[in-house]
Design a protein around this motif. Structure first.
Motif, PDB file in Angstrom:
ATOM      1  N   VAL A   1     -46.900   8.953 -59.718  1.00 40.29           N
ATOM      2  CA  VAL A   1     -46.564  10.247 -59.122  1.00 40.29           C
ATOM      3  C   VAL A   1     -45.068  10.378 -58.859  1.00 40.29           C
ATOM      4  N   TYR A   2     -44.458   9.314 -58.351  1.00 38.53           N
ATOM      5  CA  TYR A   2     -43.055   9.400 -57.941  1.00 38.53           C
ATOM      6  C   TYR A   2     -42.103   8.587 -58.808  1.00 38.53           C
ATOM      7  N   GLY A   3     -42.644   7.717 -59.654  1.00 39.83           N
ATOM      8  CA  GLY A   3     -41.767   6.879 -60.461  1.00 39.83           C
ATOM      9  C   GLY A   3     -40.979   5.878 -59.645  1.00 39.83           C
ATOM     10  N   ALA A   4     -41.472   5.517 -58.468  1.00 42.78           N
ATOM     11  CA  ALA A   4     -40.761   4.576 -57.602  1.00 42.78           C
ATOM     12  C   ALA A   4     -40.667   3.215 -58.276  1.00 42.78           C
ATOM     13  N   GLU A   5     -39.514   2.590 -58.177  1.00 43.88           N
ATOM     14  CA  GLU A   5     -39.303   1.303 -58.837  1.00 43.88           C
ATOM     15  C   GLU A   5     -40.072   0.185 -58.141  1.00 43.88           C
ATOM     16  N   ILE A   6     -40.108   0.219 -56.801  1.00 42.14           N
ATOM     17  CA  ILE A   6     -40.763  -0.850 -56.039  1.00 42.14           C
ATOM     18  C   ILE A   6     -41.712  -0.203 -55.025  1.00 42.14           C
ATOM     19  N   PRO A   7     -42.931   0.128 -55.412  1.00 44.67           N
ATOM     20  CA  PRO A   7     -43.889   0.686 -54.450  1.00 44.67           C
ATOM     21  C   PRO A   7     -44.205  -0.314 -53.341  1.00 44.67           C
ATOM     22  N   HIS A   8     -44.523   0.222 -52.169  1.00 42.82           N
ATOM     23  CA  HIS A   8     -44.894  -0.635 -51.052  1.00 42.82           C
ATOM     24  C   HIS A   8     -45.997   0.056 -50.260  1.00 42.82           C
ATOM     25  N   TYR A   9     -46.632  -0.693 -49.379  1.00 44.04           N
ATOM     26  CA  TYR A   9     -47.676  -0.090 -48.548  1.00 44.04           C
ATOM     27  C   TYR A   9     -47.804  -0.861 -47.241  1.00 44.04           C
ATOM     28  N   PHE A  10     -48.333  -0.162 -46.238  1.00 44.36           N
ATOM     29  CA  PHE A  10     -48.649  -0.790 -44.958  1.00 44.36           C
ATOM     30  C   PHE A  10     -50.149  -0.726 -44.734  1.00 44.36           C
ATOM     31  N   ARG A  11     -50.744  -1.903 -44.522  1.00 45.30           N
ATOM     32  CA  ARG A  11     -52.163  -1.974 -44.188  1.00 45.30           C
ATOM     33  C   ARG A  11     -52.426  -2.895 -43.002  1.00 45.30           C
ATOM     34  N   ASP A  12     -51.745  -4.038 -42.952  1.00 47.91           N
ATOM     35  CA  ASP A  12     -52.113  -5.079 -41.999  1.00 47.91           C
ATOM     36  C   ASP A  12     -51.008  -5.356 -40.986  1.00 47.91           C
ATOM     37  N   LEU A  13     -51.438  -5.825 -39.831  1.00 44.79           N
ATOM     38  CA  LEU A  13     -50.505  -6.324 -38.826  1.00 44.79           C
ATOM     39  C   LEU A  13     -51.094  -7.587 -38.219  1.00 44.79           C
ATOM     40  N   TYR A  14     -50.202  -8.450 -37.755  1.00 41.54           N
ATOM     41  CA  TYR A  14     -50.615  -9.699 -37.121  1.00 41.54           C
ATOM     42  C   TYR A  14     -49.834  -9.877 -35.824  1.00 41.54           C
ATOM     43  N   THR A  15     -50.542 -10.164 -34.756  1.00 41.41           N
ATOM     44  CA  THR A  15     -49.895 -10.394 -33.468  1.00 41.41           C
ATOM     45  C   THR A  15     -49.961 -11.859 -33.046  1.00 41.41           C
ATOM     46  N   GLU A  16     -50.607 -12.702 -33.866  1.00 36.79           N
ATOM     47  CA  GLU A  16     -50.705 -14.121 -33.544  1.00 36.79           C
ATOM     48  C   GLU A  16     -49.392 -14.825 -33.888  1.00 36.79           C
ATOM     49  N   LYS A  17     -48.934 -15.667 -33.006  1.00 38.39           N
ATOM     50  CA  LYS A  17     -47.643 -16.324 -33.181  1.00 38.39           C
ATOM     51  C   LYS A  17     -47.601 -17.184 -34.432  1.00 38.39           C
ATOM     52  N   GLU A  18     -48.737 -17.787 -34.793  1.00 40.74           N
ATOM     53  CA  GLU A  18     -48.743 -18.719 -35.919  1.00 40.74           C
ATOM     54  C   GLU A  18     -48.826 -18.018 -37.276  1.00 40.74           C
ATOM     55  N   LYS A  19     -49.028 -16.706 -37.306  1.00 41.81           N
ATOM     56  CA  LYS A  19     -49.176 -15.981 -38.570  1.00 41.81           C
ATOM     57  C   LYS A  19     -47.826 -15.447 -39.052  1.00 41.81           C
ATOM     58  N   SER A  20     -47.529 -15.690 -40.326  1.00 40.74           N
ATOM     59  CA  SER A  20     -46.317 -15.123 -40.905  1.00 40.74           C
ATOM     60  C   SER A  20     -46.459 -13.612 -41.054  1.00 40.74           C
ATOM     61  N   VAL A  21     -45.369 -12.898 -40.790  1.00 38.53           N
ATOM     62  CA  VAL A  21     -45.349 -11.450 -41.000  1.00 38.53           C
ATOM     63  C   VAL A  21     -44.288 -11.074 -42.038  1.00 38.53           C
ATOM     64  N   ALA A  22     -43.889 -12.046 -42.856  1.00 37.85           N
ATOM     65  CA  ALA A  22     -42.957 -11.742 -43.942  1.00 37.85           C
ATOM     66  C   ALA A  22     -43.643 -10.854 -44.972  1.00 37.85           C
ATOM     67  N   PRO A  23     -42.928  -9.909 -45.573  1.00 41.72           N
ATOM     68  CA  PRO A  23     -43.526  -9.066 -46.615  1.00 41.72           C
ATOM     69  C   PRO A  23     -44.084  -9.909 -47.755  1.00 41.72           C
ATOM     70  N   GLN A  24     -45.151  -9.413 -48.372  1.00 46.55           N
ATOM     71  CA  GLN A  24     -45.793 -10.109 -49.482  1.00 46.55           C
ATOM     72  C   GLN A  24     -45.488  -9.363 -50.780  1.00 46.55           C
ATOM     73  N   VAL A  25     -44.851 -10.059 -51.708  1.00 47.73           N
ATOM     74  CA  VAL A  25     -44.499  -9.480 -53.008  1.00 47.73           C
ATOM     75  C   VAL A  25     -45.611  -9.834 -53.985  1.00 47.73           C
ATOM     76  N   LEU A  26     -46.272  -8.820 -54.527  1.00 47.56           N
ATOM     77  CA  LEU A  26     -47.512  -9.015 -55.272  1.00 47.56           C
ATOM     78  C   LEU A  26     -47.444  -8.392 -56.663  1.00 47.56           C
ATOM     79  N   HIS A  27     -48.236  -8.963 -57.570  1.00 47.20           N
ATOM     80  CA  HIS A  27     -48.477  -8.408 -58.903  1.00 47.20           C
ATOM     81  C   HIS A  27     -47.179  -8.119 -59.660  1.00 47.20           C
ATOM     82  N   ALA A  28     -46.271  -9.087 -59.618  1.00 48.19           N
ATOM     83  CA  ALA A  28     -45.029  -8.952 -60.374  1.00 48.19           C
ATOM     84  C   ALA A  28     -45.294  -9.176 -61.856  1.00 48.19           C
ATOM     85  N   SER A  29     -44.654  -8.371 -62.695  1.00 49.84           N
ATOM     86  CA  SER A  29     -44.790  -8.517 -64.144  1.00 49.84           C
ATOM     87  C   SER A  29     -43.581  -7.896 -64.821  1.00 49.84           C
TER      88      SER A  29
END
Length: 449
Positions: A234-262
């Motif tokens: 729809v937009y031709g965006a080079e790097i699409p992104h989305y927000f679905r999850d959040l984590y409030t636990e101290k031991e969980k990483s909240v770094a962005p996840q880069v997926l399905h690279a090709s």
């Protein structure tokens, strides 16, 4: 020797954390090792605003629709809520954010709670009022905020062949619950493209989307693939992104996840980035009925709180809220909490950078997918995506550094401390060297001596 994380990320699925501090170690003992740092050697912070749109108070119109499906769970007296969140508040909020540098994501629900279309008309408001509302979003929201659809209605599932809500008040036909959980990537992409096209018709830019409630929670691989497909279509965006999850636990990483690279070695590389929140809505609740607490983010003595935990880990600290709770039925409780958080963060830290989600997604895509090779006098950096403020730490000291592109070399400016990086600068002492430059797509060479 050449070092790359492409092979890892290319095959990574949901749950693969970004390797924020992974160093590129050289096999040549005389060559420096390189580690990609945060942009400008600062910690990204951001704010995700859900359930926002033009004029419509999503809590007022959404609660009775949710209650029809779950009558025992949604007992709020929604009739006492205002039906509108006025543009005067949008202006106040947007102008304050511009003045104070607060950035993030702001949803525009395309067909808010089935009331009407933001691209055409919403019954209960005039055509002029809707146009003015969209103009205001462009003026005071777009400078600091990404725009996302939060699917089509955020309540009933829409039949995209007719544009009408399905007539079934069940979990299976609510966007927040079951409808999305077993759909194919193509089916989700078609639905998400329908939402994106409404925002495009309304004249709003978009590089990502937000899921309403539990949308796609049990179907995350297809959600990621469908976001990649729909946003690019729809937009031709080079790097699409989305927000679905959040984590409030101290031991969980909240770094962005880069997926399905090709296609990283070609002219049209692809990936999609999952942005993770790190807080609950401790501002004013999704319905604007539960007062929040700034101390959950950062305490008055500046010692603790979820934002302190995440910032000091070095990962992006991305807060999550809902627009009805920021407005809080005219009391502005959530907004005042945001102001207090900003004041406390400014008092404690001088190493933060407010960023839109698209900016964070772009940096993390470059960080995770760029390949780096080092020798004694140069670093070859091959990037599938460009990004400003690309920052690398070397374990060796150098007096002079430069960037060479297309045969042209430009010197980097040496700094006296580590707190004022901008593109085209470096700092070096006996502990090593940090360089910061605007990364171009393709080959970049760092030369040093």
């Amino acid at each position: 020797m050449n070092y790359t994380r492409r092979s890892f990320v290319k095959t990574a699925g949901i749950g693969s954390a970004a390797l924020a501090s992974w160093p590129y170690l050289s096999a040549n003992p005389e060559a420096p090792s390189a580690q990609v740092l945060n942009p400008y050697n600062l910690v990204p912070v951001s704010l995700i605003i859900d359930d926002s749109t033009c004029l419509v108070n999503m809590a007022y119109y959404g609660i009775p629709q949710f209650a029809e499906v779950f009558p025992d769970q949604y007992k709020q007296d929604w009739r006492k809520l205002p039906r509108e969140i006025p543009d005067s508040f949008v202006r106040e909020f947007g102008e304050w954010c511009i003045e104070n540098g607060v950035k993030g994501k702001y949803s525009i629900v395309p067909y808010p709670a089935c009331t009407g279309w933001v691209s055409r008309f919403i019954p209960g408001w005039t055509e002029r009022e809707l146009k003015n509302s969209l103009d205001l979003v462009r003026k005071v929201i777009l400078p600091n905020w990404d725009i996302h659809p939060e699917m089509v209605s955020h309540t009933r599932v829409i039949d995209i062949t007719t544009g009408q809500p399905y007539p079934y008040a069940t979990q299976e036909y609510m966007e927040n619950w079951e409808w999305s959980q077993k759909k194919s990537a193509d089916e989700l992409a078609a639905y998400q493209a329908f939402a994106l096209k409404i925002l495009k018709e309304a004249g709003l830019p978009c590089e990502g989307l937000t899921t309403p409630g539990g949308y796609g929670g049990q179907n995350q691989n297809n959600l990621a693939l469908s976001t990649l497909e729909a946003v690019r279509e729809v937009y031709g965006a080079e790097i699409p992104h989305y927000f679905r999850d959040l984590y409030t636990e101290k031991e969980k990483s909240v770094a962005p996840q880069v997926l399905h690279a090709s296609g990283l070695d070609g002219n049209d590389p692809e990936c999609v980035v999952s942005i993770l929140g790190c807080t609950g809505d401790w501002f004013g609740g999704w319905d604007g009925l539960v007062p929040g607490d700034a101390n959950k983010f950062i305490t008055g003595d500046l010692v603790s709180g979820r934002m302190v935990e995440v910032i000091e880990s070095g990962e992006p600290a991305i807060m999550v809220c809902h627009w009805p709770g920021i407005y809080f039925n005219g009391e502005k409780t959530g907004f005042n909490i945001l102001k207090e958080i900003k004041k406390r963060l400014d008092q404690k830290y001088d190493n933060l950078i407010w960023m839109k989600l698209s900016e964070i997604a772009r940096y993390w895509a470059a960080k995770e997918l760029t390949s780096i090779s080092t020798d004694r006098n140069s670093i070859m950096i091959n990037a599938p995506f460009s990004t400003p403020g690309f920052t690398i730490k070397l374990n060796s000291s150098f007096r002079n550094m430069g960037i060479r592109r297309a045969g042209e070399e430009r010197p980097l400016v040496r700094l006296k401390d580590e707190k004022s990086f901008k593109g085209g600068t470096f700092y070096s002492d006996r502990n090593g060297t940090i360089i910061c430059f605007d990364l171009d797509k393709g080959m970049n060479e760092v030369v040093m001596n």
